[in-house]
Design an enzyme around this catalytic site. Structure first.
Site, PDB file in Angstrom:
ATOM      1  N   CYS A 108       0.818  -1.372   0.095  1.00 12.19           N
ATOM      2  CA  CYS A 108      -0.015  -0.113  -0.039  1.00 12.19           C
ATOM      3  C   CYS A 108       0.797   1.174  -0.009  1.00 12.19           C
ATOM      4  O   CYS A 108       1.491   1.523  -1.024  1.00 12.19           O
ATOM      5  CB  CYS A 108      -1.066   0.090   1.117  1.00 12.19           C
ATOM      6  SG  CYS A 108      -2.410   1.089   0.763  1.00 12.19           S
ATOM      7  N   HIS A 198      -3.425  -5.105   0.569  1.00 12.28           N
ATOM      8  CA  HIS A 198      -2.772  -5.776   1.656  1.00 12.28           C
ATOM      9  C   HIS A 198      -3.079  -7.060   1.688  1.00 12.28           C
ATOM     10  O   HIS A 198      -4.157  -7.625   2.333  1.00 12.28           O
ATOM     11  CB  HIS A 198      -3.856  -4.881   2.876  1.00 12.28           C
ATOM     12  CG  HIS A 198      -3.445  -3.513   3.014  1.00 12.28           C
ATOM     13  ND1 HIS A 198      -2.546  -3.131   4.003  1.00 12.28           N
ATOM     14  CD2 HIS A 198      -3.977  -2.536   2.618  1.00 12.28           C
ATOM     15  CE1 HIS A 198      -2.440  -1.794   4.021  1.00 12.28           C
ATOM     16  NE2 HIS A 198      -3.313  -1.478   3.329  1.00 12.28           N
ATOM     17  N   GLU A 200      -1.509  -8.891   3.916  1.00 13.42           N
ATOM     18  CA  GLU A 200      -1.453  -9.254   5.388  1.00 13.42           C
ATOM     19  C   GLU A 200      -2.695  -8.917   6.162  1.00 13.42           C
ATOM     20  O   GLU A 200      -3.048  -9.524   7.196  1.00 13.42           O
ATOM     21  CB  GLU A 200      -0.343  -8.398   5.831  1.00 13.42           C
ATOM     22  CG  GLU A 200      -0.925  -6.750   6.573  1.00 13.42           C
ATOM     23  CD  GLU A 200      -0.830  -5.949   5.374  1.00 13.42           C
ATOM     24  OE1 GLU A 200      -1.104  -4.806   5.760  1.00 13.42           O
ATOM     25  OE2 GLU A 200      -0.818  -6.244   4.149  1.00 13.42           O
TER      26      GLU A 200
END
Length: 253
Positions: A108, A198, A200
């Site tokens: 990001c 993202h 994660e």
């Protein structure tokens, strides 16, 4: 120095997360902070992971940089095209890490700041916020190049951004795009990769983040509702992203 995690410090590989955001109360309570969210996605037994809180001006000293095999640059509430002192310091560090050919994975804000460090252009996304589960399309050459990872042609990921990479750095290549964003993933050589989404994040992390953005008046109710509907309807391909990120960070591609 940043906090550590893991064992095998003497013989194992070493990685660091350059954390460019403060932990939300939810992420601290449920996951122990964003650092642990990244380690749970990317870490393996025998490795040592450290965190440097870049947004507070904490970066690895020059003499420690060579001890690391790779670095992950996180998302942030700040703009990658901003001019805060910590952003300028981070850019200087990233330029040095690129010249040392360290493995660099940006997520990001991290994706955007890596592009900027390499000479690309970033700014407000032409089509506004992208929040929710977005399906991105890796290029044919990416799928072919990384055939051992069996990357699917449609790859859902959690997104939460209003900025984007406008123009690639010289000698970089686009690895994937989406309907809203022309540069979802880029790579520069074999040692720098940026991902706009993202990998994660969990869906719950995003749901709480949508509520925070709404409370801060950064998005309107209609955006929040559309984003939540997208999260409920879609499912990020976390395993595919985990394989891609780990293989890149650990020079296994």
């Amino acid at each position: 120095m940043g906090g550590g995690y893991g064992e095998g410090e003497a013989e194992g590989r070493r990685f660091a997360v350059l954390l460019c955001a403060e932990d939300s109360e939810y992420v601290k309570k449920v996951h122990g902070g964003y650092f642990k969210v990244f380690v749970s996605l990317l870490g393996e037994e025998g490795e040592t992971w450290h965190v440097y809180r870049a947004a507070r001006g904490e970066l690895p000293p020059a003499e420690d940089v060579d001890a690391y095999d790779g670095f992950v640059i996180s998302g942030s509430c700040s703009d990658a095209h901003g001019d805060d002192q910590w952003i300028r310091d981070l850019l200087s560090l990233l330029e040095a890490l690129v010249s040392k050919k360290k493995q660099l994975l940006g997520v990001c804000f991290g994706h955007q700041i890596l592009s900027r460090a390499l000479g690309g252009k970033t700014g407000r996304a032409k089509r506004g916020w992208d929040i929710g589960v977005t399906c991105i399309q890796p290029t044919h050459s990416t799928i072919k190049q990384f055939s051992s990872l069996h990357i699917p042609s449609h790859l859902p990921i959690i997104e939460c951004h209003r900025d984007e990479v406008w123009e690639l750095p010289p000698n970089a290549e686009v690895m994937a795009q989406s309907e809203k964003t022309g540069i979802e993933i880029f790579r520069y050589g074999n040692h720098v990769m940026g991902i706009q989404g993202h990998p994660e994040y969990t869906k719950n992390i995003l749901m709480h983040l949508i509520d925070r953005l709404l409370q801060l008046n950064l998005i309107q109710n209609c955006h929040a509702e559309a984003a939540k509907a997208s999260v409920e309807a879609g499912e990020p391909n976390r395993e595919a992203w985990k394989k891609l990120c780990k293989a890149f960070l650990k020079s296994q591609l």
